[in-house]
Design a protein around this motif. Structure first.
Motif, PDB file in Angstrom:
ATOM      1  N   LYS A   1       0.805  -1.449  -0.244  1.00 45.43           N
ATOM      2  CA  LYS A   1       0.439  -0.354   0.100  1.00 45.43           C
ATOM      3  C   LYS A   1       0.609   1.750  -0.245  1.00 45.43           C
ATOM      4  O   LYS A   1       0.489   2.702  -0.382  1.00 45.43           O
ATOM      5  N   GLY A   2       1.909   1.279   0.453  1.00 47.24           N
ATOM      6  CA  GLY A   2       2.885   2.551   0.664  1.00 47.24           C
ATOM      7  C   GLY A   2       3.832   2.719  -0.792  1.00 47.24           C
ATOM      8  O   GLY A   2       4.213   3.707  -0.765  1.00 47.24           O
ATOM      9  N   TRP A   3       3.315   1.547  -1.828  1.00 43.48           N
ATOM     10  CA  TRP A   3       4.292   2.317  -3.134  1.00 43.48           C
ATOM     11  C   TRP A   3       3.232   2.746  -3.752  1.00 43.48           C
ATOM     12  O   TRP A   3       1.856   2.648  -4.025  1.00 43.48           O
ATOM     13  N   SER A   4       3.716   3.285  -5.006  1.00 41.45           N
ATOM     14  CA  SER A   4       2.757   4.351  -6.020  1.00 41.45           C
ATOM     15  C   SER A   4       2.722   3.620  -7.452  1.00 41.45           C
ATOM     16  O   SER A   4       4.121   4.070  -8.297  1.00 41.45           O
ATOM     17  N   PRO A   5       2.244   2.814  -7.866  1.00 42.21           N
ATOM     18  CA  PRO A   5       1.927   2.647  -8.950  1.00 42.21           C
ATOM     19  C   PRO A   5       1.152   3.311 -10.173  1.00 42.21           C
ATOM     20  O   PRO A   5       0.513   4.586  -9.973  1.00 42.21           O
ATOM     21  N   ALA A   6       1.998   3.084 -11.433  1.00 40.92           N
ATOM     22  CA  ALA A   6       1.506   4.641 -12.805  1.00 40.92           C
ATOM     23  C   ALA A   6       0.959   2.927 -13.829  1.00 40.92           C
ATOM     24  O   ALA A   6       1.916   3.042 -14.185  1.00 40.92           O
ATOM     25  N   GLU A   7       0.169   3.026 -14.561  1.00 39.81           N
ATOM     26  CA  GLU A   7      -0.755   2.356 -15.478  1.00 39.81           C
ATOM     27  C   GLU A   7       0.176   0.548 -14.947  1.00 39.81           C
ATOM     28  O   GLU A   7       0.371   0.110 -16.152  1.00 39.81           O
ATOM     29  N   SER A   8      -0.362   0.471 -13.977  1.00 37.26           N
ATOM     30  CA  SER A   8      -0.180  -0.322 -13.254  1.00 37.26           C
ATOM     31  C   SER A   8      -0.698  -0.526 -12.375  1.00 37.26           C
ATOM     32  O   SER A   8      -1.046   0.021 -11.784  1.00 37.26           O
ATOM     33  N   THR A   9      -0.213  -2.453 -11.318  1.00 34.67           N
ATOM     34  CA  THR A   9      -0.751  -2.146 -10.122  1.00 34.67           C
ATOM     35  C   THR A   9      -0.405  -2.520  -9.533  1.00 34.67           C
ATOM     36  O   THR A   9       0.534  -3.885  -9.810  1.00 34.67           O
ATOM     37  N   VAL A  10      -0.158  -2.542  -8.154  1.00 35.83           N
ATOM     38  CA  VAL A  10       0.286  -3.844  -7.179  1.00 35.83           C
ATOM     39  C   VAL A  10      -0.519  -3.658  -5.509  1.00 35.83           C
ATOM     40  O   VAL A  10      -0.806  -2.598  -5.487  1.00 35.83           O
TER      41      VAL A  10
END
Length: 269
Positions: free
Chosen positions: A13-22
């Protein structure tokens, strides 16, 4: 090796994805109970309007505090498992960027080691980072131009951690010149010293041997990081032949020996 875990699967939850998901995942784990699962659907027509064929990515800021200081460590370490809807990977399957403290003084690298359906261990020397005491951001990315539209990519990242040697260790030991003339007055060796706390020093002993006999030696107090030591052969120089160079830091294990070839000097009478 000593280890300090930076981010486990639970940190998703602490990561910031762009054009993708984590997300956190248990589908593929190597060391810990959970791993980070990064999913990318390659889309040539979506994403940022100016760059529809862009760079899906995910990253995170490292909070101010001890986690930003990597200067006392030897490697950034991780395991990565990758699956895809395609049978093969491009030459540049993914990349990793580190800001320390910004892009100008950070590093960018391509993770060419990645394989489909296999855990791959990644170890990045901290010495590659110019300012390892102030690491502020870490980011993974792909270039959609390396893939086909609608390719499905899944990365599982486990044990994202810092590693260091627990005892003094000589790395990348080598003669400055692998072939030298017999009348040379000195033999220079270079190496990277690990397993030593910042500010401390340990004795490093280097020897030049031939047929098991020590022909010359030198000992110097050395600190963590790149080092150079000079060995002075006895007066009269060395006889032509093949020699062996060895090094050992403190009570640590000896470095793998390296060969040194001595050839007749055209100026020697």
């Amino acid at each position: 090796m000593e280890k300090q875990l930076l981010f486990g699967g639970a940190s998703a939850k602490g990561w910031s994805p762009a054009e993708s998901t984590v997300e956190v995942s248990t589908a593929h784990v190597k060391v810990n109970e959970t791993a980070l699962h990064w999913h990318v659907t390659v889309d040539y027509y979506g994403g940022e309007p100016k760059y529809p064929i862009g760079w899906p990515r995910f990253g995170r800021m490292i909070p101010e505090g001890p986690q930003r200081d990597w200067s006392a460590w030897d490697y950034l370490h991780m395991w990565i498992y990758m699956t895809a809807s395609r049978p093969t990977l491009p030459k540049d399957p993914a990349g990793l960027g580190i800001q320390a403290p910004d892009k100008g003084s950070g590093i960018q690298m391509i993770l060419t080691e990645l394989k489909l359906g296999e855990w791959v261990e990644i170890k990045i020397p901290i010495s590659k980072i110019a300012r390892p005491g102030d690491v502020r951001n870490i980011q993974f990315h792909i270039a959609e131009a390396n893939y086909r539209h609608q390719d499905q990519l899944d990365f599982f990242i486990d044990d994202l951690a810092l590693l260091r040697y627990a005892q003094p260790t000589v790395l990348n030991f080598a003669a400055e010149t692998a072939v030298m003339f017999a009348d040379a007055k000195t033999v220079a060796v270079r190496f990277q010293l690990a397993g030593v706390k910042p500010g401390d020093t340990v004795p490093v002993a280097c020897e030049l041997r031939r047929d098991g006999k020590v022909m010359a030696s030198a000992t110097a107090q050395a600190a963590r990081g790149p080092q150079r030591i000079i060995i002075e052969p006895a007066r009269g120089g060395l006889a032509p032949g093949v020699y062996e160079l060895t090094a050992r830091a403190g009570d640590g294990q000896p470095a793998p020996p390296v060969a040194l070839r001595v050839v007749e000097s055209p100026w020697r009478k």
